[in-house]
Design a protein around this motif. Structure first.
Motif, short mmCIF file in Angstrom:
data_model
loop_
_atom_site.label_atom_id
_atom_site.label_comp_id
_atom_site.label_asym_id
_atom_site.label_seq_id
_atom_site.Cartn_x
_atom_site.Cartn_y
_atom_site.Cartn_z
N ALA A 40 0.85 -1.18 0.00
CA ALA A 40 0.00 0.00 0.00
C ALA A 40 0.89 1.23 0.00
N PRO A 41 0.38 2.38 -0.44
CA PRO A 41 1.20 3.60 -0.49
C PRO A 41 1.81 3.91 0.87
N GLY A 42 3.12 4.14 0.88
CA GLY A 42 3.81 4.51 2.10
C GLY A 42 4.07 3.36 3.05
N LYS A 43 3.79 2.15 2.63
CA LYS A 43 3.98 1.00 3.51
C LYS A 43 4.95 -0.01 2.90
N GLU A 44 5.40 -0.93 3.73
CA GLU A 44 6.28 -1.99 3.27
C GLU A 44 5.52 -2.98 2.39
N ARG A 45 6.28 -3.71 1.57
CA ARG A 45 5.71 -4.80 0.81
C ARG A 45 5.62 -6.03 1.71
N ASP A 46 4.44 -6.51 1.96
CA ASP A 46 4.22 -7.60 2.90
C ASP A 46 3.66 -8.83 2.19
N ILE A 47 4.01 -9.97 2.72
CA ILE A 47 3.48 -11.19 2.14
C ILE A 47 2.01 -11.35 2.51
N VAL A 48 1.25 -11.87 1.56
CA VAL A 48 -0.17 -12.13 1.76
C VAL A 48 -0.41 -13.64 1.88
N ALA A 49 0.13 -14.38 0.93
CA ALA A 49 -0.07 -15.83 0.90
C ALA A 49 1.03 -16.46 0.06
N ALA A 50 1.28 -17.74 0.31
CA ALA A 50 2.30 -18.46 -0.45
C ALA A 50 1.94 -19.93 -0.53
N ILE A 51 2.50 -20.59 -1.54
CA ILE A 51 2.24 -22.02 -1.73
C ILE A 51 3.51 -22.66 -2.28
N ASN A 52 3.84 -23.85 -1.76
CA ASN A 52 5.05 -24.49 -2.25
C ASN A 52 4.71 -25.63 -3.21
N SER A 53 5.72 -26.36 -3.62
CA SER A 53 5.53 -27.40 -4.63
C SER A 53 4.68 -28.55 -4.12
N GLY A 54 4.62 -28.70 -2.81
CA GLY A 54 3.78 -29.74 -2.22
C GLY A 54 2.41 -29.26 -1.82
N ASP A 55 2.07 -28.04 -2.25
CA ASP A 55 0.77 -27.42 -1.96
C ASP A 55 0.57 -27.05 -0.50
N SER A 56 1.65 -26.98 0.27
CA SER A 56 1.55 -26.39 1.59
C SER A 56 1.39 -24.88 1.42
N THR A 57 0.60 -24.29 2.30
CA THR A 57 0.29 -22.86 2.14
C THR A 57 0.61 -22.06 3.41
N TYR A 58 0.76 -20.77 3.18
CA TYR A 58 0.93 -19.81 4.27
C TYR A 58 -0.01 -18.64 4.00
N TYR A 59 -0.61 -18.11 5.05
CA TYR A 59 -1.45 -16.91 4.93
C TYR A 59 -1.09 -15.93 6.02
N ALA A 60 -1.05 -14.67 5.68
CA ALA A 60 -0.94 -13.63 6.69
C ALA A 60 -2.20 -13.64 7.54
N ASP A 61 -2.05 -13.29 8.81
CA ASP A 61 -3.19 -13.31 9.72
C ASP A 61 -4.34 -12.44 9.20
N SER A 62 -3.99 -11.35 8.56
CA SER A 62 -5.00 -10.39 8.13
C SER A 62 -5.91 -10.92 7.02
N VAL A 63 -5.51 -12.01 6.35
CA VAL A 63 -6.32 -12.52 5.24
C VAL A 63 -6.82 -13.94 5.47
N LYS A 64 -6.43 -14.54 6.59
CA LYS A 64 -6.87 -15.92 6.85
C LYS A 64 -8.39 -16.01 6.87
N GLY A 65 -8.91 -17.02 6.19
CA GLY A 65 -10.35 -17.22 6.12
C GLY A 65 -11.02 -16.42 5.03
N ARG A 66 -10.29 -15.47 4.41
CA ARG A 66 -10.89 -14.65 3.35
C ARG A 66 -10.21 -14.90 2.00
N PHE A 67 -8.92 -15.14 2.00
CA PHE A 67 -8.15 -15.34 0.77
C PHE A 67 -7.75 -16.80 0.65
N ALA A 68 -7.60 -17.26 -0.59
CA ALA A 68 -7.14 -18.61 -0.84
C ALA A 68 -6.16 -18.62 -2.02
N ILE A 69 -5.01 -19.21 -1.80
CA ILE A 69 -4.00 -19.33 -2.85
C ILE A 69 -4.06 -20.75 -3.43
#
Length: 122
Positions: A40-69
């Motif tokens: 966002a303007p004036g803010k750091e670039r932060d991770i939102v979500a990620a997925i690896n080759s085995g389909d393990s995922t990570y979500y930032a707390d702010s998007v858990k339950g709302r976003f899906a990678i």
């Protein structure tokens, strides 16, 4: 090196949904860790979500339950389904590719897309 092209950004009202796509070049897509970041303007670039080759995922707390990678290795594409969007989700969203390591560490990501704007109005 892999080339990444994001699409699917746009403007939406709060509570709405968007699906971002990131198309990758190369024949080794399936081996990459793929991440979505936002800035966002004036803010750091932060991770939102990620997925690896085995389909393990990570979500930032702010998007858990709302976003899906998810990823489609046959199409060399990673997706970010964003539901229940909030004005605080407004940012430029970047796709990134990396090799091995903690999914939430930006230091494993070496290749970046150009970004796509997401604007959520109240």
């Amino acid at each position: 090196q892999v080339q990444l092209v994001e699409s699917g950004g746009g403007s939406v009202q709060a509570g709405g949904s968007l699906r971002l796509s990131c198309a990758a070049s190369g024949r080794t897509f399936r081996s990459y860790v793929m991440g979505w970041f936002r800035q966002a303007p004036g803010k750091e670039r932060d991770i939102v979500a990620a997925i690896n080759s085995g389909d393990s995922t990570y979500y930032a707390d702010s998007v858990k339950g709302r976003f899906a990678i998810s990823r489609d290795n046959a199409k060399n594409t990673v997706y970010l389904q964003m539901n229940s969007l909030k004005p605080d989700d407004t940012a430029v969203y970047y796709c990134a590719a990396g090799r091995n390591g903690p999914l939430n560490s930006r230091y494993i990501y070496n290749d970046w897309g150009q970004g796509t704007q997401v604007t959520v109005s109240s």
